[in-house]
Design a protein around this motif. Sequence first.
Motif, PDB file in Angstrom:
ATOM      1  N   TRP A  26     -29.906  -0.592   2.775  1.00 39.95           N
ATOM      2  CA  TRP A  26     -29.182  -1.120   1.313  1.00 39.95           C
ATOM      3  C   TRP A  26     -29.821  -0.711   0.172  1.00 39.95           C
ATOM      4  O   TRP A  26     -29.195   0.035  -0.592  1.00 39.95           O
ATOM      5  CB  TRP A  26     -28.654  -2.350   1.595  1.00 39.95           C
ATOM      6  CG  TRP A  26     -27.704  -2.644   2.709  1.00 39.95           C
ATOM      7  CD1 TRP A  26     -27.788  -3.040   3.650  1.00 39.95           C
ATOM      8  CD2 TRP A  26     -26.303  -2.076   2.692  1.00 39.95           C
ATOM      9  NE1 TRP A  26     -26.847  -3.108   4.584  1.00 39.95           N
ATOM     10  CE2 TRP A  26     -25.805  -2.586   4.136  1.00 39.95           C
ATOM     11  CE3 TRP A  26     -25.617  -1.279   2.105  1.00 39.95           C
ATOM     12  CZ2 TRP A  26     -24.583  -2.105   4.668  1.00 39.95           C
ATOM     13  CZ3 TRP A  26     -24.263  -0.891   2.673  1.00 39.95           C
ATOM     14  CH2 TRP A  26     -23.813  -1.305   3.667  1.00 39.95           C
ATOM     15  N   ASP A  27     -30.813  -1.105   0.179  1.00 35.79           N
ATOM     16  CA  ASP A  27     -31.571  -0.722  -1.038  1.00 35.79           C
ATOM     17  C   ASP A  27     -32.106   0.918  -1.311  1.00 35.79           C
ATOM     18  O   ASP A  27     -31.947   1.323  -2.537  1.00 35.79           O
ATOM     19  CB  ASP A  27     -33.280  -1.090  -1.259  1.00 35.79           C
ATOM     20  CG  ASP A  27     -33.307  -2.713  -1.162  1.00 35.79           C
ATOM     21  OD1 ASP A  27     -32.406  -3.310  -1.821  1.00 35.79           O
ATOM     22  OD2 ASP A  27     -34.173  -3.140  -0.731  1.00 35.79           O
ATOM     23  N   GLN A  83     -29.620   2.954  -0.259  1.00 38.80           N
ATOM     24  CA  GLN A  83     -28.254   3.305  -0.491  1.00 38.80           C
ATOM     25  C   GLN A  83     -27.998   2.802  -1.827  1.00 38.80           C
ATOM     26  O   GLN A  83     -27.364   3.935  -2.606  1.00 38.80           O
ATOM     27  CB  GLN A  83     -27.322   2.748   0.505  1.00 38.80           C
ATOM     28  CG  GLN A  83     -25.861   3.399   0.487  1.00 38.80           C
ATOM     29  CD  GLN A  83     -25.766   3.895   1.911  1.00 38.80           C
ATOM     30  OE1 GLN A  83     -26.183   3.393   2.869  1.00 38.80           O
ATOM     31  NE2 GLN A  83     -25.243   5.082   1.974  1.00 38.80           N
ATOM     32  N   PHE A  84     -28.385   2.002  -2.371  1.00 36.61           N
ATOM     33  CA  PHE A  84     -28.021   1.584  -3.606  1.00 36.61           C
ATOM     34  C   PHE A  84     -28.940   2.046  -4.852  1.00 36.61           C
ATOM     35  O   PHE A  84     -28.598   1.733  -5.970  1.00 36.61           O
ATOM     36  CB  PHE A  84     -27.648   0.076  -3.907  1.00 36.61           C
ATOM     37  CG  PHE A  84     -26.340  -0.377  -3.050  1.00 36.61           C
ATOM     38  CD1 PHE A  84     -25.126  -0.154  -3.810  1.00 36.61           C
ATOM     39  CD2 PHE A  84     -26.380  -0.551  -1.787  1.00 36.61           C
ATOM     40  CE1 PHE A  84     -23.843  -0.490  -3.050  1.00 36.61           C
ATOM     41  CE2 PHE A  84     -25.164  -0.951  -1.083  1.00 36.61           C
ATOM     42  CZ  PHE A  84     -24.139  -0.808  -1.730  1.00 36.61           C
ATOM     43  N   GLY A  85     -30.006   2.697  -4.541  1.00 31.42           N
ATOM     44  CA  GLY A  85     -30.873   3.422  -5.656  1.00 31.42           C
ATOM     45  C   GLY A  85     -31.981   2.556  -6.020  1.00 31.42           C
ATOM     46  O   GLY A  85     -32.822   2.978  -6.531  1.00 31.42           O
ATOM     47  N   PHE A  86     -32.043   1.125  -5.542  1.00 29.45           N
ATOM     48  CA  PHE A  86     -32.955   0.280  -6.005  1.00 29.45           C
ATOM     49  C   PHE A  86     -34.453   0.664  -5.632  1.00 29.45           C
ATOM     50  O   PHE A  86     -35.396   0.671  -6.169  1.00 29.45           O
ATOM     51  CB  PHE A  86     -32.746  -1.039  -5.787  1.00 29.45           C
ATOM     52  CG  PHE A  86     -33.640  -2.067  -6.416  1.00 29.45           C
ATOM     53  CD1 PHE A  86     -33.613  -2.442  -7.741  1.00 29.45           C
ATOM     54  CD2 PHE A  86     -34.712  -2.669  -5.612  1.00 29.45           C
ATOM     55  CE1 PHE A  86     -34.571  -3.277  -8.447  1.00 29.45           C
ATOM     56  CE2 PHE A  86     -35.746  -3.580  -6.314  1.00 29.45           C
ATOM     57  CZ  PHE A  86     -35.734  -3.783  -7.592  1.00 29.45           C
ATOM     58  N   LYS A 100     -35.663   3.825  -5.404  1.00 29.61           N
ATOM     59  CA  LYS A 100     -35.821   4.634  -5.985  1.00 29.61           C
ATOM     60  C   LYS A 100     -36.835   4.429  -7.265  1.00 29.61           C
ATOM     61  O   LYS A 100     -37.793   4.606  -7.484  1.00 29.61           O
ATOM     62  CB  LYS A 100     -35.012   5.584  -6.774  1.00 29.61           C
ATOM     63  CG  LYS A 100     -34.632   6.811  -5.700  1.00 29.61           C
ATOM     64  CD  LYS A 100     -34.039   7.987  -6.615  1.00 29.61           C
ATOM     65  CE  LYS A 100     -32.676   7.842  -6.755  1.00 29.61           C
ATOM     66  NZ  LYS A 100     -31.870   8.913  -7.157  1.00 29.61           N
ATOM     67  N   GLU A 101     -36.297   3.300  -7.621  1.00 35.55           N
ATOM     68  CA  GLU A 101     -36.784   2.436  -8.819  1.00 35.55           C
ATOM     69  C   GLU A 101     -38.288   1.990  -8.372  1.00 35.55           C
ATOM     70  O   GLU A 101     -39.354   1.862  -9.265  1.00 35.55           O
ATOM     71  CB  GLU A 101     -36.051   1.214  -9.362  1.00 35.55           C
ATOM     72  CG  GLU A 101     -36.535   0.078  -9.824  1.00 35.55           C
ATOM     73  CD  GLU A 101     -37.328   0.276 -11.460  1.00 35.55           C
ATOM     74  OE1 GLU A 101     -37.061   1.176 -11.866  1.00 35.55           O
ATOM     75  OE2 GLU A 101     -38.167  -0.822 -11.762  1.00 35.55           O
ATOM     76  N   LEU A 148     -40.180   3.074  -5.960  1.00 39.18           N
ATOM     77  CA  LEU A 148     -40.907   4.161  -5.521  1.00 39.18           C
ATOM     78  C   LEU A 148     -41.681   4.788  -6.547  1.00 39.18           C
ATOM     79  O   LEU A 148     -42.463   5.690  -6.494  1.00 39.18           O
ATOM     80  CB  LEU A 148     -40.109   5.038  -4.409  1.00 39.18           C
ATOM     81  CG  LEU A 148     -39.679   4.470  -3.150  1.00 39.18           C
ATOM     82  CD1 LEU A 148     -39.370   5.417  -2.307  1.00 39.18           C
ATOM     83  CD2 LEU A 148     -41.060   3.911  -2.472  1.00 39.18           C
ATOM     84  N   THR A 171     -34.127   8.269  -0.988  1.00 42.74           N
ATOM     85  CA  THR A 171     -32.660   8.100  -0.852  1.00 42.74           C
ATOM     86  C   THR A 171     -32.119   8.698   0.416  1.00 42.74           C
ATOM     87  O   THR A 171     -32.755   9.048   1.165  1.00 42.74           O
ATOM     88  CB  THR A 171     -31.722   8.881  -1.848  1.00 42.74           C
ATOM     89  OG1 THR A 171     -32.401  10.222  -1.747  1.00 42.74           O
ATOM     90  CG2 THR A 171     -32.218   8.499  -3.354  1.00 42.74           C
ATOM     91  N   THR A 172     -30.795   8.198   0.608  1.00 40.93           N
ATOM     92  CA  THR A 172     -30.176   8.472   1.852  1.00 40.93           C
ATOM     93  C   THR A 172     -29.545  10.042   1.869  1.00 40.93           C
ATOM     94  O   THR A 172     -29.285  10.301   0.841  1.00 40.93           O
ATOM     95  CB  THR A 172     -29.160   7.622   2.376  1.00 40.93           C
ATOM     96  OG1 THR A 172     -28.263   7.253   1.324  1.00 40.93           O
ATOM     97  CG2 THR A 172     -29.659   6.280   2.879  1.00 40.93           C
TER      98      THR A 172
END
Lengths: 260, 330
Positions: free
Chosen positions: A85-86, A88-91, A93-94, A96, A259-260
Amino acid sequence: MTMELIQPGAIYTLWLREMIRFARSKSRIAGNFTMPFLWLVVMGTGLGASIQSAGGTSYLSFIGPGVIGMSILFSSIFSGVSVIWDRQFGFMKEILVTPVSRVSIVIGKIAGSATISLVNGMVVLLLTLLVGAVPLSTLTAGHMLVALAFMALIASAFVSIGLIIASLLNNTEGFQLIMNLLVMPLFFISGAVFPMDKVPDWMKTISLIDPLMYGVDGLRGILLGASRFPFLLDLAVLGAFCAAMVAIATYTFSKMKATT
Amino acid sequence: MPVISITNLTKKFNGFTAVDGISLEINEGEVFGLLGPNGAGKTTTISMLATILPPTSGTATLCGHDCATATDEVRKCIGIVFQDQSLDDELTGRENMDMHGRLYGMRDELRKNRMNELLKLVELEQFADKQIKTYSGGMKRRLEIARGLMHHPKILFLDEPTIGLDPQTRRKLWDYIKAVNRDERITIILTTHYMDEADELCDRIAIVDKGKIIALDTPEGHKKSLGGDVASVECSEPEKFAALLGKAKLAKKANVAEGGKVIATVENGGEAVPKIMALAEKNGIAVKSVLVKQPNLEDVFLHYTGREIRDEEAGEKDRMKGAMRMHGRR
């Protein structure tokens, strides 16, 4: 690449995030205790009325450690998989793009998720004491500490499995499949809810490769003083398994796309 | 002084070249725009500069550090706001920023002061202790910009900063971006497919198409580069008329845009209208309307590529994510 691999500040930060999120998700907390409660109170009492004794103890006592193990298994795998979910929801990336090493990210995630599972397990342990499944009279503070440490080990192993699954899966669709194909068999074959001494040999053999079996058996050893294997054997097998899973999780996670 | 130097930067995905040998230098304190249609390679370029993707070939140095080898050093000197949201919905605005500061190893006191300073800059002080899931789209963007600035980066990347926002919110966000550039004295690299956005914000714009930079200049320079005005002609047989305009040396370049209009670059708009009419009459082409105007960046893009940048809808994936957020699943 010049940074150290283990960054305590970053690990603490990621652990803290899990704690805040857990404290805020009231439905998750309530949901986590429904199943163990039903198993203990309904199944323990219901089946216990027909099954006189299992390995010398009452059925309710027998499934007490089993239900603790089950609760840790479910919440750990679910927590580990939440990394998906992290992503999928972009968190993810933040996280990484910060100068935090992948190893620290994995350790932070395992620490946070395992703590949540441990808290779950502790509440179920309390429940088993309340319904009298685990006899409080024979337990010392030492027993309790060993039990908690052992529960933390079970949690870390299964959180790592969840992380491995999440870093290999590309979407959330495979999640239900994993639950049915992996988690339920792990639970059923572990002997959490029925004793292994009267089952056919094939089932006894299969149960030997189920890490949860060693977890539940170890907990029975500590809490009831009756188990299939000596406690130290359970501890050794589970410890080795946990170390291997953490290593694999670190590897698959560092290969994962943001990301997915 | 260039704060970013890019040499022959290339990224290939399974034989598809997303970024094709880009070279450029970006100066300190500049607002630099990468303008191009969706799929032009803007996000891929930014991803390589921000150490998310390794380049296939070529190099880029940011603040003197190579983006492929010195990833940690580069990460410390950049801040990034992604195209898709990257906040934790369950946490408050302050918690999201605090977490960021902690991950960059900032001390308690410094974190607290910096947070208050930035929340003030993006005017979110009142909402700082509310969970992100209660924020509007514009507020989330502002918080992401503030979060990206937490660790005092020298360069801030903004990937399509106003995509999916309504016109008023976009305009407001532009003001914040200008304020950030001014008050923080920070270099900003932004990607956009909105002409007006690039025109309004950027000191220099690189027009990107199919992984290549096709033109690089200031907004004014781009418009002047066409060497005249733009005439838009609605007529019968547009293809034929476009060719005629070129042959008659009336237009430097003439293309048929979507919707069948002929778009021609002409030297002097006012004088060109009667000449266009005369040419059409001579060749038996019926003209419905002629519009002459000063060129904008859209015309510049059309001039170089023969195509218009279209404002495409959000992709399938983005919409799915939006729907899932609404259901509050996580």
